[in-house]
Enzyme design. Sequence first.
Site, short mmCIF file in Angstrom:
data_model
loop_
_atom_site.label_atom_id
_atom_site.label_comp_id
_atom_site.label_asym_id
_atom_site.label_seq_id
_atom_site.Cartn_x
_atom_site.Cartn_y
_atom_site.Cartn_z
N LYS A 170 0.84 -1.21 0.00
CA LYS A 170 0.00 0.00 0.00
C LYS A 170 0.87 1.25 0.00
CE LYS A 170 -2.00 -1.18 3.91
NZ LYS A 170 -1.32 -2.47 4.21
N ARG B 19 -10.05 0.57 8.25
CA ARG B 19 -9.63 -0.77 8.65
C ARG B 19 -10.70 -1.53 9.40
NH1 ARG B 19 -3.75 0.25 8.72
NH2 ARG B 19 -2.71 -1.68 9.22
N ARG C 222 12.01 -4.99 5.33
CA ARG C 222 11.73 -3.59 4.97
C ARG C 222 12.55 -2.61 5.82
NH1 ARG C 222 5.63 -1.75 5.52
NH2 ARG C 222 5.91 -2.66 7.57
N ARG D 58 10.86 -0.46 11.42
CA ARG D 58 9.72 -0.26 12.31
C ARG D 58 9.75 -1.26 13.46
NH1 ARG D 58 4.57 0.28 8.32
NH2 ARG D 58 3.67 -1.00 9.97
N ARG E 236 -0.83 -8.65 13.20
CA ARG E 236 -1.37 -7.65 12.26
C ARG E 236 -2.18 -8.35 11.16
NH1 ARG E 236 4.20 -4.90 11.06
NH2 ARG E 236 3.13 -3.99 9.28
P1 AP5 Z 1 4.85 -1.60 1.89
O1 AP5 Z 1 4.49 -0.81 0.68
O2 AP5 Z 1 5.59 -0.91 2.97
O3 AP5 Z 1 3.56 -2.35 2.45
P2 AP5 Z 1 2.27 -1.79 3.20
O4 AP5 Z 1 1.07 -2.45 2.57
O5 AP5 Z 1 2.29 -0.31 3.26
O6 AP5 Z 1 2.50 -2.49 4.60
P3 AP5 Z 1 2.43 -1.91 6.09
O7 AP5 Z 1 3.22 -2.85 6.92
O8 AP5 Z 1 2.75 -0.47 6.12
O9 AP5 Z 1 0.92 -2.13 6.36
P4 AP5 Z 1 0.21 -2.12 7.70
O10 AP5 Z 1 -1.18 -2.04 7.22
O11 AP5 Z 1 0.51 -3.28 8.58
O12 AP5 Z 1 0.85 -0.88 8.48
P5 AP5 Z 1 0.31 0.56 8.83
O13 AP5 Z 1 1.46 1.48 8.86
O14 AP5 Z 1 -0.86 0.90 8.00
O15 AP5 Z 1 5.69 -2.87 1.38
C1 AP5 Z 1 6.30 -3.76 2.30
C2 AP5 Z 1 7.70 -4.16 1.80
O16 AP5 Z 1 7.57 -4.95 0.63
C3 AP5 Z 1 8.57 -2.96 1.41
O17 AP5 Z 1 9.87 -3.20 1.80
C4 AP5 Z 1 8.47 -2.89 -0.12
O18 AP5 Z 1 9.67 -2.39 -0.71
C5 AP5 Z 1 8.23 -4.34 -0.50
N1 AP5 Z 1 7.31 -4.46 -1.64
C6 AP5 Z 1 6.19 -3.73 -1.87
N2 AP5 Z 1 5.57 -4.13 -3.00
C7 AP5 Z 1 6.33 -5.17 -3.47
C8 AP5 Z 1 6.21 -6.03 -4.62
N3 AP5 Z 1 5.20 -5.89 -5.50
N4 AP5 Z 1 7.16 -6.98 -4.79
C9 AP5 Z 1 8.19 -7.11 -3.91
N5 AP5 Z 1 8.35 -6.33 -2.81
C10 AP5 Z 1 7.42 -5.37 -2.60
O19 AP5 Z 1 -0.22 0.34 10.32
C11 AP5 Z 1 0.66 0.08 11.39
C12 AP5 Z 1 -0.12 0.00 12.70
O20 AP5 Z 1 -0.74 1.27 12.96
C13 AP5 Z 1 -1.29 -0.99 12.71
O21 AP5 Z 1 -0.84 -2.30 13.07
C14 AP5 Z 1 -2.19 -0.37 13.77
O22 AP5 Z 1 -1.71 -0.64 15.08
C15 AP5 Z 1 -2.05 1.12 13.52
N6 AP5 Z 1 -3.03 1.64 12.55
C16 AP5 Z 1 -2.74 2.23 11.34
N7 AP5 Z 1 -3.85 2.59 10.72
C17 AP5 Z 1 -4.88 2.24 11.54
C18 AP5 Z 1 -6.30 2.34 11.41
N8 AP5 Z 1 -6.89 2.87 10.31
N9 AP5 Z 1 -7.06 1.86 12.45
C19 AP5 Z 1 -6.49 1.34 13.56
N10 AP5 Z 1 -5.15 1.20 13.71
C20 AP5 Z 1 -4.36 1.65 12.72
MG MG Z 2 2.46 1.09 4.86
#
Ligand code: AP5
Ligand code: MG
Length: 215
Positions: A13, A88, A127, A161, A172
């Site tokens: 994402k 979410r 990552r 992270r 997660r």
């Molecule tokens: P990346 O693009 O970083 O993936 P992502 O989908 O953004 O993954 P996240 O880990 O950020 O998602 P998340 O939903 O767990 O975390 P968030 O910050 O939202 O890609 C990952 C890796 O793969 C990278 O190294 C990239 O280079 C590689 N990659 C990407 N695409 C690729 C491909 N096609 N092929 C190969 N490699 C690839 O949330 C974190 C925490 O915050 C949550 O756990 C929760 O506690 C809280 N939180 C955030 N939002 C909310 C909400 N709305 N409600 C409640 N709690 C929330």
């Molecule tokens: Mg992300």
Amino acid sequence: MNIILLGPPGAGKGTQANLLVEHRGMRQLSTGDMLRAAVKAETPVGLQAKAVMERGELVSDEIVSALIDAELSAMGKGTGAIFDGYPRTEAQAVSLDELLAKHGRSLKHVVELGVDEDALVERIVGRFTCANCGEGYHDSFKQTKVAGTCDKCGSSEFKRRPDDNEETVRTRMAEYRAKTAPILPYYEARGIVSRVDGMAAIDDVTAAIENILRG
Ligand code: AP5
Ligand code: MG
């Protein structure tokens, strides 16, 4: 144009949102990034969110919807929003509809990044990001061009992270399956969901998303 990028942790994402920001001048609204900034700044929201995030659980709906409301208030009306990691839960999906109406916006697409869960753990534990500009990298899939130097800003400081370890990633993913995946039918009923193969190469995923946005 306002869109949601939906998918489990590590689906890509953030990677794709960054590319859309570059290509289309849209704005990425990542609740994860906002919460990490709040944790770093030790704001009241950050102090509440820190332990929850470290466990891989979800922060309260009220907190994240308030963050999105504030961002939408500060944004120019002509700039499209990419919702990354929000909504979410079903309650957040309902809040987003209210917020979009309040800010005179509408939702054009929900893009679901389909991925194989086993591959996600590898993606997440590999990552890292530039500590200066936030550019994202991966130990195997997206290395810096010059070892130890950010391609974008030249910094040599990188960070990982605290929630990017296997145990937290499993929590997660369980949260995603239990609370986030069930919101898809809410949008499917409106005919705005498109699925993209998130296991494809990063550029191919971008091309597939561009196709949807052009269509
Ligand atoms: P990346 O693009 O970083 O993936 P992502 O989908 O953004 O993954 P996240 O880990 O950020 O998602 P998340 O939903 O767990 O975390 P968030 O910050 O939202 O890609 C990952 C890796 O793969 C990278 O190294 C990239 O280079 C590689 N990659 C990407 N695409 C690729 C491909 N096609 N092929 C190969 N490699 C690839 O949330 C974190 C925490 O915050 C949550 O756990 C929760 O506690 C809280 N939180 C955030 N939002 C909310 C909400 N709305 N409600 C409640 N709690 C929330
Ligand atoms: Mg992300």
